[in-house]
Design a protein around this motif. Sequence first.
Motif, PDB file in Angstrom:
ATOM      1  N   VAL A  66      15.030   1.924  -9.227  1.00 33.23           N
ATOM      2  CA  VAL A  66      14.866   2.079  -7.778  1.00 33.23           C
ATOM      3  C   VAL A  66      14.012   3.305  -7.473  1.00 33.23           C
ATOM      4  O   VAL A  66      13.109   3.258  -6.627  1.00 33.23           O
ATOM      5  CB  VAL A  66      16.244   2.170  -7.088  1.00 33.23           C
ATOM      6  N   ALA A  67      14.282   4.416  -8.153  1.00 37.23           N
ATOM      7  CA  ALA A  67      13.491   5.635  -7.930  1.00 37.23           C
ATOM      8  C   ALA A  67      12.024   5.389  -8.277  1.00 37.23           C
ATOM      9  O   ALA A  67      11.110   5.833  -7.561  1.00 37.23           O
ATOM     10  CB  ALA A  67      14.053   6.789  -8.750  1.00 37.23           C
ATOM     11  N   ALA A  68      11.769   4.674  -9.375  1.00 37.23           N
ATOM     12  CA  ALA A  68      10.389   4.364  -9.778  1.00 37.23           C
ATOM     13  C   ALA A  68       9.718   3.464  -8.746  1.00 37.23           C
ATOM     14  O   ALA A  68       8.538   3.660  -8.405  1.00 37.23           O
ATOM     15  CB  ALA A  68      10.384   3.696 -11.148  1.00 37.23           C
ATOM     16  N   ALA A  69      10.464   2.479  -8.230  1.00 37.35           N
ATOM     17  CA  ALA A  69       9.899   1.572  -7.229  1.00 37.35           C
ATOM     18  C   ALA A  69       9.561   2.312  -5.940  1.00 37.35           C
ATOM     19  O   ALA A  69       8.528   2.063  -5.316  1.00 37.35           O
ATOM     20  CB  ALA A  69      10.878   0.439  -6.942  1.00 37.35           C
ATOM     21  N   LEU A  70      10.427   3.220  -5.529  1.00 35.01           N
ATOM     22  CA  LEU A  70      10.164   3.995  -4.321  1.00 35.01           C
ATOM     23  C   LEU A  70       8.927   4.876  -4.490  1.00 35.01           C
ATOM     24  O   LEU A  70       8.131   5.045  -3.561  1.00 35.01           O
ATOM     25  CB  LEU A  70      11.381   4.856  -3.969  1.00 35.01           C
ATOM     26  N   THR A  80       1.493   3.182  -0.159  1.00 34.30           N
ATOM     27  CA  THR A  80       1.719   3.190   1.294  1.00 34.30           C
ATOM     28  C   THR A  80       2.412   1.911   1.765  1.00 34.30           C
ATOM     29  O   THR A  80       2.180   1.439   2.876  1.00 34.30           O
ATOM     30  CB  THR A  80       0.403   3.397   2.080  1.00 34.30           C
ATOM     31  N   ALA A  81       3.269   1.350   0.903  1.00 38.69           N
ATOM     32  CA  ALA A  81       3.950   0.096   1.228  1.00 38.69           C
ATOM     33  C   ALA A  81       5.294   0.404   1.889  1.00 38.69           C
ATOM     34  O   ALA A  81       6.359   0.311   1.257  1.00 38.69           O
ATOM     35  CB  ALA A  81       4.138  -0.745  -0.041  1.00 38.69           C
ATOM     36  N   LEU A  82       5.242   0.773   3.161  1.00 36.98           N
ATOM     37  CA  LEU A  82       6.451   1.182   3.878  1.00 36.98           C
ATOM     38  C   LEU A  82       7.453   0.037   3.982  1.00 36.98           C
ATOM     39  O   LEU A  82       8.662   0.244   3.797  1.00 36.98           O
ATOM     40  CB  LEU A  82       6.085   1.701   5.270  1.00 36.98           C
ATOM     41  N   ASP A  83       6.974  -1.173   4.289  1.00 32.15           N
ATOM     42  CA  ASP A  83       7.893  -2.304   4.445  1.00 32.15           C
ATOM     43  C   ASP A  83       8.642  -2.582   3.146  1.00 32.15           C
ATOM     44  O   ASP A  83       9.859  -2.815   3.155  1.00 32.15           O
ATOM     45  CB  ASP A  83       7.131  -3.560   4.887  1.00 32.15           C
ATOM     46  N   LEU A  84       7.915  -2.567   2.025  1.00 29.65           N
ATOM     47  CA  LEU A  84       8.582  -2.770   0.738  1.00 29.65           C
ATOM     48  C   LEU A  84       9.533  -1.621   0.459  1.00 29.65           C
ATOM     49  O   LEU A  84      10.635  -1.821  -0.061  1.00 29.65           O
ATOM     50  CB  LEU A  84       7.548  -2.900  -0.382  1.00 29.65           C
ATOM     51  N   GLY A  85       9.138  -0.393   0.802  1.00 31.22           N
ATOM     52  CA  GLY A  85      10.013   0.753   0.610  1.00 31.22           C
ATOM     53  C   GLY A  85      11.314   0.600   1.371  1.00 31.22           C
ATOM     54  O   GLY A  85      12.396   0.920   0.860  1.00 31.22           O
ATOM     55  N   ARG A  86      11.228   0.111   2.602  1.00 30.93           N
ATOM     56  CA  ARG A  86      12.452  -0.141   3.384  1.00 30.93           C
ATOM     57  C   ARG A  86      13.320  -1.192   2.701  1.00 30.93           C
ATOM     58  O   ARG A  86      14.552  -1.086   2.674  1.00 30.93           O
ATOM     59  CB  ARG A  86      12.090  -0.615   4.789  1.00 30.93           C
ATOM     60  N   SER A  87      12.672  -2.214   2.142  1.00 30.54           N
ATOM     61  CA  SER A  87      13.417  -3.272   1.447  1.00 30.54           C
ATOM     62  C   SER A  87      14.118  -2.727   0.204  1.00 30.54           C
ATOM     63  O   SER A  87      15.279  -3.052  -0.064  1.00 30.54           O
ATOM     64  CB  SER A  87      12.451  -4.404   1.059  1.00 30.54           C
ATOM     65  N   VAL A  88      13.407  -1.878  -0.563  1.00 29.65           N
ATOM     66  CA  VAL A  88      14.012  -1.259  -1.747  1.00 29.65           C
ATOM     67  C   VAL A  88      15.183  -0.370  -1.335  1.00 29.65           C
ATOM     68  O   VAL A  88      16.236  -0.358  -1.984  1.00 29.65           O
ATOM     69  CB  VAL A  88      12.953  -0.444  -2.530  1.00 29.65           C
ATOM     70  N   HIS A  89      15.005   0.353  -0.236  1.00 29.11           N
ATOM     71  CA  HIS A  89      16.082   1.217   0.286  1.00 29.11           C
ATOM     72  C   HIS A  89      17.308   0.378   0.633  1.00 29.11           C
ATOM     73  O   HIS A  89      18.437   0.712   0.234  1.00 29.11           O
ATOM     74  CB  HIS A  89      15.566   1.964   1.521  1.00 29.11           C
ATOM     75  N   SER A 111     -10.435   1.396   4.748  1.00 29.09           N
ATOM     76  CA  SER A 111      -9.205   1.651   5.490  1.00 29.09           C
ATOM     77  C   SER A 111      -8.359   0.398   5.449  1.00 29.09           C
ATOM     78  O   SER A 111      -8.883  -0.716   5.332  1.00 29.09           O
ATOM     79  CB  SER A 111      -9.522   2.023   6.942  1.00 29.09           C
ATOM     80  N   TRP A 112      -7.057   0.581   5.551  1.00 28.84           N
ATOM     81  CA  TRP A 112      -6.185  -0.590   5.518  1.00 28.84           C
ATOM     82  C   TRP A 112      -4.995  -0.386   6.443  1.00 28.84           C
ATOM     83  O   TRP A 112      -4.598   0.730   6.749  1.00 28.84           O
ATOM     84  CB  TRP A 112      -5.740  -0.917   4.099  1.00 28.84           C
ATOM     85  N   VAL A 113      -4.462  -1.507   6.882  1.00 26.42           N
ATOM     86  CA  VAL A 113      -3.303  -1.509   7.762  1.00 26.42           C
ATOM     87  C   VAL A 113      -2.389  -2.648   7.320  1.00 26.42           C
ATOM     88  O   VAL A 113      -2.854  -3.741   6.995  1.00 26.42           O
ATOM     89  CB  VAL A 113      -3.726  -1.667   9.249  1.00 26.42           C
ATOM     90  N   GLY A 114      -1.098  -2.369   7.251  1.00 29.37           N
ATOM     91  CA  GLY A 114      -0.127  -3.378   6.834  1.00 29.37           C
ATOM     92  C   GLY A 114       0.504  -4.055   8.031  1.00 29.37           C
ATOM     93  O   GLY A 114       0.939  -3.399   8.975  1.00 29.37           O
ATOM     94  N   VAL A 115       0.559  -5.395   7.992  1.00 29.90           N
ATOM     95  CA  VAL A 115       1.182  -6.169   9.064  1.00 29.90           C
ATOM     96  C   VAL A 115       2.043  -7.259   8.424  1.00 29.90           C
ATOM     97  O   VAL A 115       1.533  -8.087   7.664  1.00 29.90           O
ATOM     98  CB  VAL A 115       0.129  -6.815   9.994  1.00 29.90           C
ATOM     99  N   ASN A 116       3.336  -7.202   8.703  1.00 28.66           N
ATOM    100  CA  ASN A 116       4.270  -8.204   8.165  1.00 28.66           C
ATOM    101  C   ASN A 116       4.174  -8.347   6.647  1.00 28.66           C
ATOM    102  O   ASN A 116       4.167  -9.454   6.104  1.00 28.66           O
ATOM    103  CB  ASN A 116       4.042  -9.574   8.826  1.00 28.66           C
ATOM    104  N   GLY A 117       4.064  -7.211   5.977  1.00 28.00           N
ATOM    105  CA  GLY A 117       4.041  -7.211   4.520  1.00 28.00           C
ATOM    106  C   GLY A 117       2.700  -7.559   3.909  1.00 28.00           C
ATOM    107  O   GLY A 117       2.572  -7.586   2.680  1.00 28.00           O
ATOM    108  N   VAL A 118       1.686  -7.803   4.725  1.00 26.44           N
ATOM    109  CA  VAL A 118       0.340  -8.128   4.217  1.00 26.44           C
ATOM    110  C   VAL A 118      -0.590  -6.958   4.516  1.00 26.44           C
ATOM    111  O   VAL A 118      -0.631  -6.454   5.639  1.00 26.44           O
ATOM    112  CB  VAL A 118      -0.214  -9.407   4.869  1.00 26.44           C
TER     113      VAL A 118
END
Length: 520
Positions: free
Chosen positions: A150-154, A161-170, A389-396
């Motif tokens: 979990v620590a490695a995944a976070l 910069t995968a905040l949505d995945l980070g929230r899911s791992v949390h 530049s990139w922006v994440g929307v709904n995991g994409v």
Amino acid sequence: MASPACTSLVSYNAAISRCARAGLYPRALALFREMRCRGLRADEYTLPPLLNSAALLRAPPAARGLHALLLRAGLAAHLHVANALVDAYAKLSSPSSARRVFDEMPTRDVVTWTSLVTGLARAGAHAAAAGVYRDMVSAAAAVEPDHFAVAAALSACAGSTALDLGRSVHASAVRRGLDSFLSVGNSLVSMYAKTGSLRDARAAFDAAPARRCTVTWTALIVGYAQNGRGRRALRAYDEMVRAGFRPDYVTFIGVLFACSHAGLVDAGRAHFRSMSADYGVAPGPDHYACMVDLLGRAGRLQEAMDLLSSSTTELDATVWKALLAACRVHRNAELAERAAEMVWRLDPADAVPYVMLSNLYSRARRWADVARVRSLMKARGVAKEPGRSWVGVNGVTHVFHVEDRGHPRAAEIYEKVEEMTGRIREHGYMPDTDWALQDEAPEGRERGLAYHSERLAVAFGLIAVPPPAPIRVFKNLRVCGDCHAAIKMVAQVYGREIILRDANCFHHMEHGVCSCGDYW
């Protein structure tokens, strides 16, 4: 009764293992050579500590030699040997080799997966590391992650910069009861801070008051500093010291960075002196870079040069790039050229000094100098990293480049850019064509600025991210001055919070104000 050869092998294995655990890595490898000279063959217990020793000694040839030996000996089928091999290649920043070994393993356990996730993240392949973690927790893999995984995944989520995945791992960590581990708590604070979600970083910090260490406090301090909350970072530092925790090398990077972004010159000088005087932490290049940035923001370029001249620390290119950035802001071409020469001497392949000098010359309309720098860059075979530049929307994740028309919704995006430009013009925006890098007609220079990658990403964010959620844009290079001014005004006109992270820091833009204080 065991044979003498077997007894000797057991003795060597024990000695090699003890040396590896004690950090005596050269001795462990020397014992292995001695053992082989005596005609003893390695077994599945010999190789894991040797592979770890080779990795921590940064000795790829030794690791590859051990790999060849275990293949010849038929030991690759042992899970703990293969795990040690994946881990060794990961520690040696050879993710492709780690991945090949991983793919060839008939069976894997949580250690295997965690080693690969950690290795990919350490090598900078954060998106790939996050993908491996997703595969790990999938139904097909049927592997239960532990707190190390979990620590490695976070960490991978923070880097990608995968905040949505980070929230899911949390959330997954909470369900499994893994959030109580110190390493997971530290990684949560760092992940949320590095993705610009300071409220969540603070919540993760506050959730475990009894489970904190210097790393926990440092993650919070650095997070505040990088997100333009310098004074809050310094308050956290004071709380840390009062709580009895001892700051380390990284803590002081955050503290000095905070002083710089809050414009606290006297406090920065005091903390810089305190490092060695009060805590025995010798300042390194990172600290000197922060001090140069601090003094540069205050326009004290000569003081910055005096500090570097009196340094007994071996300075790296980072320090001189900090000086170069300050010269760019204050348009000091003479000192900028000196700083660029130092960067070229230390890191000839670095494109940053060429780009910064080119920016400085273009703002001064010194087109002949712009052409000279570009020719020099070409002659030396140095390639500029393309801006994106990139922006994440709904995991994409949606990635944009300058004047990019490859997105499926390009027509809508360009229409939104035109709308944005029109609306901010009505509120007083005037394009700063000094940031355009081409000597062309004003219309062409303005058009080039309007379609920078960060502007396209913001336009897509306005289309795809519903309010009141903030629009989070990430850029691999520094944002240009015109885009910074324009996006700040877009945030005001559209009533949106825009969080832009560039190569230097976060820019939290809201109500026409940026957390960086318009200096980055």
